[in-house]
Design an enzyme around this catalytic site. Structure first.
Site, PDB file in Angstrom:
ATOM      1  N   GLY A 103      41.669  43.148  35.678  1.00 43.38           N
ATOM      2  CA  GLY A 103      41.090  43.217  34.098  1.00 43.38           C
ATOM      3  C   GLY A 103      42.120  40.909  33.635  1.00 43.38           C
ATOM      4  O   GLY A 103      41.777  40.955  34.613  1.00 43.38           O
ATOM      5  N   SER A 104      42.259  41.422  32.701  1.00 46.56           N
ATOM      6  CA  SER A 104      42.061  39.968  31.501  1.00 46.56           C
ATOM      7  C   SER A 104      43.864  39.877  32.349  1.00 46.56           C
ATOM      8  O   SER A 104      43.721  37.864  32.598  1.00 46.56           O
ATOM      9  CB  SER A 104      42.626  39.815  30.423  1.00 46.56           C
ATOM     10  OG  SER A 104      41.496  40.722  29.648  1.00 46.56           O
ATOM     11  N   THR A 105      44.384  40.362  33.079  1.00 46.60           N
ATOM     12  CA  THR A 105      46.079  39.667  33.515  1.00 46.60           C
ATOM     13  C   THR A 105      45.480  38.941  34.814  1.00 46.60           C
ATOM     14  O   THR A 105      46.138  37.852  35.078  1.00 46.60           O
ATOM     15  CB  THR A 105      46.724  40.866  34.250  1.00 46.60           C
ATOM     16  OG1 THR A 105      45.721  41.279  34.899  1.00 46.60           O
ATOM     17  CG2 THR A 105      47.226  41.382  34.031  1.00 46.60           C
ATOM     18  N   PHE A 106      44.087  38.813  35.463  1.00 48.69           N
ATOM     19  CA  PHE A 106      43.789  37.712  36.848  1.00 48.69           C
ATOM     20  C   PHE A 106      43.371  36.928  35.822  1.00 48.69           C
ATOM     21  O   PHE A 106      43.242  35.501  36.584  1.00 48.69           O
ATOM     22  CB  PHE A 106      42.617  38.504  36.935  1.00 48.69           C
ATOM     23  CG  PHE A 106      42.452  38.223  38.920  1.00 48.69           C
ATOM     24  CD1 PHE A 106      43.213  38.186  39.560  1.00 48.69           C
ATOM     25  CD2 PHE A 106      40.950  37.184  38.659  1.00 48.69           C
ATOM     26  CE1 PHE A 106      42.676  37.777  40.907  1.00 48.69           C
ATOM     27  CE2 PHE A 106      40.944  36.681  39.689  1.00 48.69           C
ATOM     28  CZ  PHE A 106      41.407  36.864  41.129  1.00 48.69           C
ATOM     29  N   LYS A 107      43.336  36.715  34.571  1.00 49.19           N
ATOM     30  CA  LYS A 107      43.007  35.404  33.960  1.00 49.19           C
ATOM     31  C   LYS A 107      44.058  33.928  34.757  1.00 49.19           C
ATOM     32  O   LYS A 107      44.027  32.849  34.093  1.00 49.19           O
ATOM     33  CB  LYS A 107      42.995  35.629  32.231  1.00 49.19           C
ATOM     34  CG  LYS A 107      41.633  35.960  32.174  1.00 49.19           C
ATOM     35  CD  LYS A 107      41.259  36.502  30.713  1.00 49.19           C
ATOM     36  CE  LYS A 107      40.121  37.039  30.355  1.00 49.19           C
ATOM     37  NZ  LYS A 107      39.754  37.834  29.179  1.00 49.19           N
TER      38      LYS A 107
END
Lengths: 511, 493
Positions: A236-240
């Protein structure tokens, strides 16, 4: 006849040679493989009959011991003194030692030390040979901090999920919790029938997870799987964080650079509604359709990061993923699972522009372990130097003399320290005034990132990864709540997972 | 005439005595370590076993000094070493309470074996006297092989009907049959070797023998094979067949025999494989031992043996530190795996080397002995021991399919011990004849009334072609080299 006798004698030599070769093959060449054969009970029986070394956590408390008993095995492997509740806390780390031949976790991967068979212990073995004493195993001291471990266990509550905490400066793993867990004592009983029954009951007891439609779905991972290293989830957004790192490192973007942040992002190479990605609940990131990178990070604007990943391109994104070492397994000493990124693994072969763009917000075919997510924070916290995660602090022989000690080593250097500083600055904003306010700790600057990953048809998986204090990082964590999300609203993920991370970090800092 | 009284200068066999001390010390050391590993004390009966073994070994030594002073000095210590190491192994398993392992019984049979060997050395003053028993041996061999098939006498155990029971007493007749067949083949081949070697058509460059020359041998071979298929004992059938082909080659020097032999065996094996399910099973176990379905059942023993050996590794777990309780028949059929577990690769290679020494010494004396019968008998006996080892160890280490033969001098079992000790007695007897200084006058010595034609050289060459060819019509009863040796013996007296 003498000539034929001499020839016959040559034949006899050849026959004996064949026997010597076959015997050597079994006892030397193939011995390791045969000894590790799952049906071979000898290694286990000899290991059980031996005074196996204890497993100790930081501070000296023994969480696994061998207690003398009066049966064929002589010793009973005991976890947390037989307390099932306490043993469950450490079960993902310790693993268990079953008479049926299943050995997992540290019991398996540190076996050579625990059994006293490691090459580095040759001097002890020589002493035992001379004195005639029974060989004793060495004690293995873990990097696990019982205080942090306990905090993580309590903070996770009844959720299905995992939490892992690393010291970013060394790579030492401070906490490793996986839920649901199990009591290794029930699997280590010496009655083979009971042990088999217990393990079958456990393996078939996969927890039920939430689903979007409300129908019954089971997690692919049972209680004996260490979710921090052997379960993979969409990050999810942690990969941003990784997307931003690649953009800063390769594209010269800074946190203040204005990047496109439309309401709707049309995936490259697609037309129509099927290829459109909206922000959560159709929200608008920016009225102008553009915003600085740090603001996009703070509110976790999806369309901005899709466009950013597309700008970095497949080569850059894949490069950064590999530079983190996410496509490789690490022996911590347990073997970790590898992550999946489009074009880099068998489970994700499609690396079209649309897939790469989707990966920018941690979706698509992207999969990572919680440890890997924690490693992203750890690399940022340690100025771009990713230390190799490890669990064994030191090994001491039965006389408590130090046999070996792990020296922290750099695992990868995915980006420069200036990139790390930029990412830190943005992560601090996320916690101070963004999606991750739940992770705030009074008096301490926390840097973090939320994540809410779609996992259709299951409910979203919630993430939080962070490190603290931001200016002098002592701990980096990742928390995952498996399919515990009620909606894809980012604030939900932040609201549920970030306080858990805060409690873990608090325990680690206040030591 | 000192040359005619060789005993006067006979060696004192000091080397043998010293080697015996070493061999016994190793065995006693083994038993001592077994006791300390299992009970932390000297094992029960340690002194009984040690003293009885030592007494037997030195009895045999004295018998050799008296009756075969020139006999090989290494063979006896080598066999004593194997036998006392096996004593320690079986004592170890007995102490661990493994069902079937019985150290005192093993000692009893060892004693009986050595005593029978001594008696044989006394009774058989000259191995050539056995030649008179050529056809008796054939009949004895066939009867021994057939015995287990006699209703009421034979009993099928573990799928093979190779045992006979007389009251409480059980016997594996095939172990003795191999000696009888070796004697028969030697006697028969020495008489007929020339017809077998020279007559016959050439086919594809190979000289094929005439069918009618094969009569008696075919009968023995067919009977033994047929019965052994009836008894389902593949190992013994392989042993007899190998012995037969090996000795035929020894006698005739014709590769054609080996080709024919291998072809016949190959055909027989394929036929047996396609007809008999138990043969198919053996092959499956061999090729696919780690198949999970087989591993819990049919290949359990083989796989456990492999696990035991791998657990032993390079240097072994040590006496008493292995797990023989997981290997079915660790004291008999699978003693090799059990030895490998506790003594390691080092121990097994040492044991194989000792066997190799025994076999090569046997072959060496076959070269050295002067008469054709002796050459064939010694060669056959040495070869059959090598073959037996190959079949047993090859089966356990997956070189060939596993069959049920026992490791000579090491496996617990009366018939095997007894029979192999008799083989050793014969080997020693022939070695004595081989190493004894020639009774014939040496060059320049006083002439004796011995016909010059019967000089030792002519016999040793063995070929003596032209003479043989002329007397071929005499069909073997004529002037074979051995008749010449008869004359020599006459002088010897």
């Amino acid at each position: 006849m003498n000539a034929t006798l001499r020839r016959l004698s040559t034949v006899v030599m050849v026959m004996f040679l064949a026997l010597m070769v076959s015997t050597s093959w079994i006892q030397f060449v193939a011995a390791g493989e045969l000894n590790d054969h799952p049906r071979n009970v000898r290694g286990i029986y000899s290991a059980l009959a031996r005074d196996r070394g204890p497993i100790v956590v930081r501070g000296g408390e023994a969480i696994v011991t061998s207690v003398p008993v009066d049966d064929n095995f002589k010793y009973q492997r005991t976890y947390s003194e037989g307390d099932g509740g306490a043993a469950s806390v450490y079960a993902p780390v310790t693993g268990y030692f079953s008479v049926n031949g299943t050995v997992t976790g540290m019991e398996r991967y540190a076996n050579s030390y625990l059994a006293g068979e490691d090459d580095s212990l040759w001097l002890d073995r020589l002493q035992n040979l001379v004195t005639g004493e029974e060989a004793q195993g060495s004690s293995v001291e873990l990097t696990i901090d019982p205080k942090v471990q306990k905090a993580a266990w309590d903070a996770l509550g009844d959720n299905i999920g995992a939490a892992v905490a690393i010291d970013p400066k060394t790579g030492a793993i401070l906490a490793m919790v996986s839920k649901p867990s199990y009591d290794p004592n029930t699997l280590a009983v010496h009655n083979a029938g009971e042990a088999t029954a217990a393990s079958e009951a456990l393996i078939n007891n996969k927890p039920q997870v939430n689903s979007i439609g409300g129908e019954e779905r089971l997690s692919p991972y049972g209680p004996t799987i260490n979710r921090t290293i052997n379960a993979i989830y969409p990050p999810g957004s942690t990969f941003k964080l990784l997307t931003a790192a690649a953009a800063i490192e390769y594209e010269g973007i800074t946190p203040d650079t204005s990047i496109p942040a439309e309401d709707v992002y049309q995936l490259p190479g697609t037309t129509g509604d099927g290829g459109r990605v909206h922000n959560y609940g159709g929200q608008t990131c920016s009225d102008t359709g553009e915003m600085p990178l740090k603001d996009a990070m703070r509110i976790s604007c999806n369309t901005a990061f899709l466009a950013l990943a597309n700008e970095v391109g497949a080569d850059g994104m894949q490069q950064m993923f590999q530079d983190f070492g996410f496509t490789e397994s690490i022996d911590i000493p347990m073997s970790t699972s590898v992550g999946a990124y489009p074009g880099l693994s068998d489970s994700a072969t499609d690396d079209s522009a649309a897939r790469i763009a989707l990966s920018g917000m941690g979706q698509g075919d992207l999969r990572m372990t919680p440890l890997q997510v924690a490693m992203m924070s750890a690399a940022i916290a340690n100025d771009g130097d990713l230390m190799e995660p490890y669990l064994v602090q030191s090994v001491r022989d039965s006389d408590l003399e130090l046999v070996s000690q792990t020296k922290p080593s750099r695992y990868k250097s995915p980006f420069s320290s200036s990139t790390a500083d930029a990412l830190t600055e943005m992560m601090v904003e996320v916690v101070r005034d963004g999606s991750g306010t739940g992770a705030q700790i009074s008096g301490v600057d926390v840097a973090g990132k939320t994540g809410t990953a779609e996992d259709d048809p299951r409910s979203p998986t919630l993430w939080f990864t962070s490190f603290a204090p931001a200016d002098d990082p002592q701990v980096a964590v990742a928390v995952v709540l498996e399919n515990e999300g009620q909606s894809t609203d980012e604030s939900t993920g932040g609201a549920l997972a970030s306080p858990i991370a805060a409690q873990i970090m608090q325990a680690a800092i206040s030591k | 005439m000192s040359a005619l009284r060789p005993e006067e200068n006979a060696p004192t066999r000091v080397a043998e005595a010293l080697l015996l001390v070493v061999a016994l010390a190793l065995g006693m050391g083994g038993m001592w370590m077994v006791g300390h590993s299992i009970d932390n004390s000297l094992p029960e009966g340690f002194w009984t076993y040690s003293i009885v073994l030592a007494a037997l070994a030195f009895t045999a030594h004295i018998v050799l000094r008296l009756r075969a002073p020139y006999a090989d000095q290494v063979i006896l210590p080598a066999v004593i070493l194997l036998n006392s190491v096996s004593m320690a192994t079986i004592l170890r398993q007995d102490l661990a309470g493994i069902d079937g392992a019985n150290a005192s019984r093993h000692l009893m049979w060892t004693a009986l074996g050595i005593i029978v060997a001594c008696v044989a050395l006394f009774v058989i003053k000259d191995h050539r006297s056995l030649r008179r028993l050529t056809y008796t041996a054939m009949i004895v061999g066939i009867v021994l092989v057939i015995l287990p098939l006699v209703p009421g006498l034979g009993r099928e155990i573990n799928g093979a009907r190779i045992w006979i029971y007389i009251g409480n007493f059980s016997l594996q007749p095939a172990e003795f049959a191999k000696i009888a067949f070796a004697v028969f083949f030697a006697g028969y081949l020495v008489a007929n070797r020339d017809t077998l070697a020279l007559a016959g058509k050439k086919f594809l460059g190979l000289q094929l023998p005439r069918l009618r020359d094969l009569g008696p041998i075919l009968i023995v071979w067919a009977v033994s094979l047929a019965v052994l298929i009836g008894e389902k004992d593949l190992g013994t059938s392989l042993l007899f067949f190998g012995l037969f082909v090996g000795m035929l080659y020894l006698a005739t020097d014709r590769v054609g025999w080996i080709v024919i032999g291998l072809a016949m065996f190959g055909a027989g094996a394929v036929v047996a494989w396609s007809i008999f399910s138990h043969v198919q099973l053996r092959v499956n176990i061999w090729l696919d031992a780690f198949n999970p379905d087989l591993m819990t059942g049919h290949s359990y023993q083989l796989v456990q043996g492999l696990f035991a050996m791998s657990y032993g590794g390079m240097f072994g777990a040590g006496w008493g530190e292995g797990y023989p309780e997981y290997i079915p028949f660790a004291f008999s059929d699978f003693i090799y795996a059990s030895l490998g577990e506790e003594l390691g690769l080092t121990g097994l290679l040492a044991i194989l080397l000792i066997y190799l020494v025994i076999v090569q010494r046997g072959l060496r004396h076959a070269v050295g002995v002067r008469d054709g019968f002796g050459k064939l008998l010694a060669g056959g006996l040495a070869f059959v021991m090598a073959l037996q080892l190959f079949v047993v160890v090859g089966g356990i280490t997956r070189v060939i399919p596993l069959t049920g033969l026992t490791l000579p001098f090491m496996a617990q079992g009366g018939s095997s011990l007894l029979a192999n000790w008799i083989v050793i007695a014969l080997m020693l007897r022939i070695s004595d004849a081989a190493r004894r200084p020639s009774a014939l006058p040496t060059r320049g010595a006083l002439a004796d009334p011995v016909p010059a034609a019967a000089s030792g050289d002519a016999i040793a060459v063995g070929g003596a072609g032209p003479v043989q060819a002329e007397t071929e019509a005499g069909a073997g009863r004529g002037a074979t080299p051995d008749d010449a040796t008869q004359i020599v013996r006459g002088v010897d007296r």
